[in-house]
Design a protein around this motif. Structure first.
Motif, mmCIF file in Angstrom:
data_model
loop_
_atom_site.group_PDB
_atom_site.id
_atom_site.type_symbol
_atom_site.label_atom_id
_atom_site.label_comp_id
_atom_site.label_asym_id
_atom_site.label_seq_id
_atom_site.Cartn_x
_atom_site.Cartn_y
_atom_site.Cartn_z
ATOM 1 N N LYS A 289 -27.855 11.633 57.501
ATOM 2 C CA LYS A 289 -28.393 10.902 56.521
ATOM 3 C C LYS A 289 -27.537 10.702 55.300
ATOM 4 C CE LYS A 289 -32.384 10.516 53.385
ATOM 5 N NZ LYS A 289 -33.672 11.199 53.061
ATOM 6 N N ALA A 290 -26.827 11.805 54.996
ATOM 7 C CA ALA A 290 -25.928 11.768 53.676
ATOM 8 C C ALA A 290 -24.823 10.582 53.945
ATOM 9 C CB ALA A 290 -25.569 13.024 53.338
ATOM 10 N N GLN A 291 -24.289 10.889 55.340
ATOM 11 C CA GLN A 291 -23.130 10.067 55.702
ATOM 12 C C GLN A 291 -23.670 8.611 55.606
ATOM 13 O OE1 GLN A 291 -20.379 12.049 56.231
ATOM 14 N NE2 GLN A 291 -21.870 13.676 55.999
ATOM 15 N N ILE A 292 -25.017 8.294 56.170
ATOM 16 C CA ILE A 292 -25.253 6.924 56.110
ATOM 17 C C ILE A 292 -25.438 6.463 54.620
ATOM 18 C CG2 ILE A 292 -27.199 5.437 56.782
ATOM 19 C CD1 ILE A 292 -27.739 7.182 58.994
ATOM 20 N N VAL A 293 -26.114 7.144 54.028
ATOM 21 C CA VAL A 293 -26.519 6.555 52.617
ATOM 22 C C VAL A 293 -25.351 6.512 51.755
ATOM 23 C CG1 VAL A 293 -27.443 7.445 50.311
ATOM 24 C CG2 VAL A 293 -28.471 7.846 52.314
ATOM 25 N N ASP A 294 -24.146 7.406 52.007
ATOM 26 C CA ASP A 294 -22.943 7.165 51.395
ATOM 27 C C ASP A 294 -21.928 6.170 52.024
ATOM 28 O OD1 ASP A 294 -23.867 9.158 49.334
ATOM 29 O OD2 ASP A 294 -22.638 10.741 50.439
ATOM 30 N N ASN A 295 -22.530 5.680 53.055
ATOM 31 C CA ASN A 295 -21.649 4.795 53.877
ATOM 32 C C ASN A 295 -20.059 5.370 54.148
ATOM 33 O OD1 ASN A 295 -21.165 2.189 55.001
ATOM 34 N ND2 ASN A 295 -20.053 1.373 53.242
ATOM 35 N N LYS A 296 -20.376 6.711 54.687
ATOM 36 C CA LYS A 296 -19.252 7.366 55.158
ATOM 37 C C LYS A 296 -19.506 7.953 56.404
ATOM 38 C CE LYS A 296 -17.742 8.576 50.474
ATOM 39 N NZ LYS A 296 -17.616 9.847 49.454
ATOM 40 N N VAL A 297 -20.006 7.232 57.416
ATOM 41 C CA VAL A 297 -20.254 7.831 58.673
ATOM 42 C C VAL A 297 -18.900 7.851 59.369
ATOM 43 C CG1 VAL A 297 -21.328 7.424 60.981
ATOM 44 C CG2 VAL A 297 -22.515 6.671 59.035
ATOM 45 N N PRO A 298 -18.482 8.994 59.793
ATOM 46 C CA PRO A 298 -17.185 9.354 60.531
ATOM 47 C C PRO A 298 -16.929 8.102 61.481
ATOM 48 C CG PRO A 298 -18.170 11.314 60.206
ATOM 49 C CD PRO A 298 -19.243 10.172 59.963
ATOM 50 N N GLU A 299 -15.786 7.710 61.971
ATOM 51 C CA GLU A 299 -15.404 6.825 62.812
ATOM 52 C C GLU A 299 -15.605 7.303 64.421
ATOM 53 O OE1 GLU A 299 -11.195 5.403 62.421
ATOM 54 O OE2 GLU A 299 -11.594 4.419 60.299
ATOM 55 N N TYR A 300 -15.635 8.434 64.337
ATOM 56 C CA TYR A 300 -15.756 8.936 65.740
ATOM 57 C C TYR A 300 -17.275 8.978 66.124
ATOM 58 C CZ TYR A 300 -17.264 13.436 63.506
ATOM 59 O OH TYR A 300 -17.908 14.379 62.684
ATOM 60 N N ILE A 301 -18.069 8.753 65.170
ATOM 61 C CA ILE A 301 -19.735 8.606 65.481
ATOM 62 C C ILE A 301 -20.138 6.843 65.837
ATOM 63 C CG2 ILE A 301 -21.982 8.751 64.478
ATOM 64 C CD1 ILE A 301 -21.154 11.615 63.202
ATOM 65 N N GLN A 302 -20.696 6.868 66.877
ATOM 66 C CA GLN A 302 -21.488 5.664 66.858
ATOM 67 C C GLN A 302 -22.776 5.886 66.986
ATOM 68 O OE1 GLN A 302 -20.089 2.269 67.009
ATOM 69 N NE2 GLN A 302 -22.302 2.281 66.919
ATOM 70 N N ILE A 303 -23.695 5.161 66.108
ATOM 71 C CA ILE A 303 -25.177 5.313 66.224
ATOM 72 C C ILE A 303 -25.635 4.276 67.026
ATOM 73 C CG2 ILE A 303 -27.118 5.058 64.595
ATOM 74 C CD1 ILE A 303 -25.255 6.250 62.403
ATOM 75 N N VAL A 304 -26.471 4.592 67.883
ATOM 76 C CA VAL A 304 -26.957 3.642 68.790
ATOM 77 C C VAL A 304 -28.652 3.464 68.679
ATOM 78 C CG1 VAL A 304 -27.291 3.007 71.221
ATOM 79 C CG2 VAL A 304 -25.217 4.103 70.669
ATOM 80 N N ASN A 305 -29.186 2.476 68.380
ATOM 81 C CA ASN A 305 -30.121 2.064 68.321
ATOM 82 C C ASN A 305 -30.994 1.621 69.634
ATOM 83 O OD1 ASN A 305 -32.801 0.257 67.834
ATOM 84 N ND2 ASN A 305 -32.208 0.127 65.604
ATOM 85 N N VAL A 306 -31.967 2.388 70.053
ATOM 86 C CA VAL A 306 -32.269 2.406 71.444
ATOM 87 C C VAL A 306 -33.576 1.369 71.491
ATOM 88 C CG1 VAL A 306 -31.492 4.606 72.212
ATOM 89 C CG2 VAL A 306 -33.752 4.457 71.313
ATOM 90 N N LEU A 307 -34.003 0.728 70.447
ATOM 91 C CA LEU A 307 -35.085 -0.192 70.258
ATOM 92 C C LEU A 307 -34.865 -1.526 70.986
ATOM 93 C CD1 LEU A 307 -36.438 0.736 66.817
ATOM 94 C CD2 LEU A 307 -37.239 1.582 69.037
#
Length: 394
Positions: A289-307
């Motif tokens: 959550k902190a990474q998302i809020v600060d717009n600093k999600v690491p490049e090695y992470i891919q968030i996948v929305n499954v909806l």
């Protein structure tokens, strides 16, 4: 006669008013499902009356939790059965001998969860004539009453010494055998022994007794809740379920104690470096959550929305991609995931993301870099409100 007609009119107006209030809160898609399948909606007061004390043997209606098994284990409305939409045919076996006229009330993870409407329609297809849905579901119930939890949660509480376990059976039964670490407060002596409960009414308390045929734990939980203890839950499976899971009791002949060689060092991150949550398969919710809020999600992470793509277009976490996991087999889903990345599934309330992760695990697919985000997430565009669900440490 005029008084009777007047009373009936008032009742009718109140019922319509409650139904309208609920309809105003569900999403348009769910409202469409409700209308399409002609599903009657009920509110907390209605469900509470039907549940009564929370004992399965006394509940007036059958409550159906349409969420995944793990969510059900973590906390459900007392007396509920678990029939997820994704495992309907197998889970439905619990109802095969039930009269088709018996009232069934289906719920899931709140107003944005369509599972209750889906399962309700499946039940109607099976011939059940009295099916209703409680759209506010578990989130609202958890705010207004106590929950029922499963063995996996109680085990975590016991191992972490994070809750007071209360054996509500007669003391003689307690001395014969009980869950290690619990205290004896029989429901028949509750008023006399009330002083043994914590002064801090925010402490976690779990009441249990002799399984689903025993109401003593519900009696204790209801009493404590009425006295202001709001972090109370019932382990309805009780001692029988604990033993069935192979867990040690005070009467066990040999306590299973792990040696230093047997103890495993718990991993704190994936090979790529994503911080793990304390529950199996989860990313550390507050960290992400902190990474998302600060717009600093690491490049090695891919968030996948499954909806669904429709839900994704309404709003999503910045940088996330959309793969509707329900549509694919485990192998097909895995092939669609970006390679060389840490994939983190998410949905609106955690249920679909758990199912996506579980699907891969069940098919023995390498999930060392696949996690799920256990959180309630609502987005408008890329503006997202994120409430991380409390981990159990299991």
């Amino acid at each position: 006669m005029k008084k009777i007609l007047s009373s009936l009119a008032v009742i009718s107006i109140l019922t319509l008013s409650q139904s309208y209030a609920v309809e105003q809160q569900v999403t348009p898609e769910i409202a469409e499902l409700i209308k399409k399948h002609n599903l009657e909606q009920v509110d907390f007061d209605y469900v509470s009356k039907k549940v009564g004390i929370g004992f399965r043997g006394a509940a007036e209606s059958i409550l159906i939790d349409a969420r995944p098994a793990l969510k059900y284990e973590k906390g459900t409305i007392p007396s509920s059965l678990n029939i997820p939409d994704t495992d309907f045919e197998n889970s439905y076996k619990q109802l095969v001998d039930l009269s088709k006229d018996k009232e069934l009330i289906v719920f899931c993870a709140g107003f944005t969860c369509e599972k209750s409407a889906l399962v309700a329609q499946m039940l109607k297809t099976k011939g059940h004539k009295n099916v209703k849905i409680y759209s506010a579901g578990e989130p609202q119930w958890a705010q207004k009453s106590y929950l029922e939890i499963g063995t996996v949660v109680v085990k975590a509480y016991q191992e972490n010494n994070s809750a007071l376990l209360v054996d509500a059976r007669p003391q003689i039964k307690f001395f014969q055998e009980t869950i290690p670490g619990s205290i004896s407060i029989p429901d028949t002596n509750l008023d006399k022994l009330i002083g043994r409960f914590p002064i801090d009414k925010n402490e976690k308390i779990v009441a249990f007794c002799q399984g689903y045929t025993c109401e003593k734990s519900n009696i204790v939980a209801n009493k404590l809740y009425s006295l202001g203890y709001k972090n109370v839950s019932v382990y309805a499976g009780g001692l029988p379920a604990w033993k069935e899971a192979g867990l040690s009791t005070t009467a066990s002949s040999k306590a299973k104690t792990a040696t230093s060689d047997e103890k495993k060092v718990k991993k704190v991150s994936t090979p790529n470096g994503a911080k793990l949550g304390s529950d199996e398969g989860t990313v550390d919710g507050e960290w992400l959550k902190a990474q998302i809020v600060d717009n600093k999600v690491p490049e090695y992470i891919q968030i996948v929305n499954v909806l669904s793509s429709k839900d994704f277009e309404k709003g999503h976490i910045k940088g996330s991609i959309n793969i509707e996991a329900d549509k694919f087999s485990a192998k097909e889903l895995f092939e669609k995931l970006p390679k060389g990345k840490t994939v983190i599934f998410h949905c609106s309330a955690g249920a679909r993301s758990i199912e996506a992760w579980s699907k891969l695990k069940k098919d023995n697919i390498d999930i060392s870099e696949v996690l799920y985000f256990d959180a309630n997430i609502t987005c408008k565009g890329e503006d997202c409100k994120i409430d991380v669900n409390e981990p159990l440490g299991i």
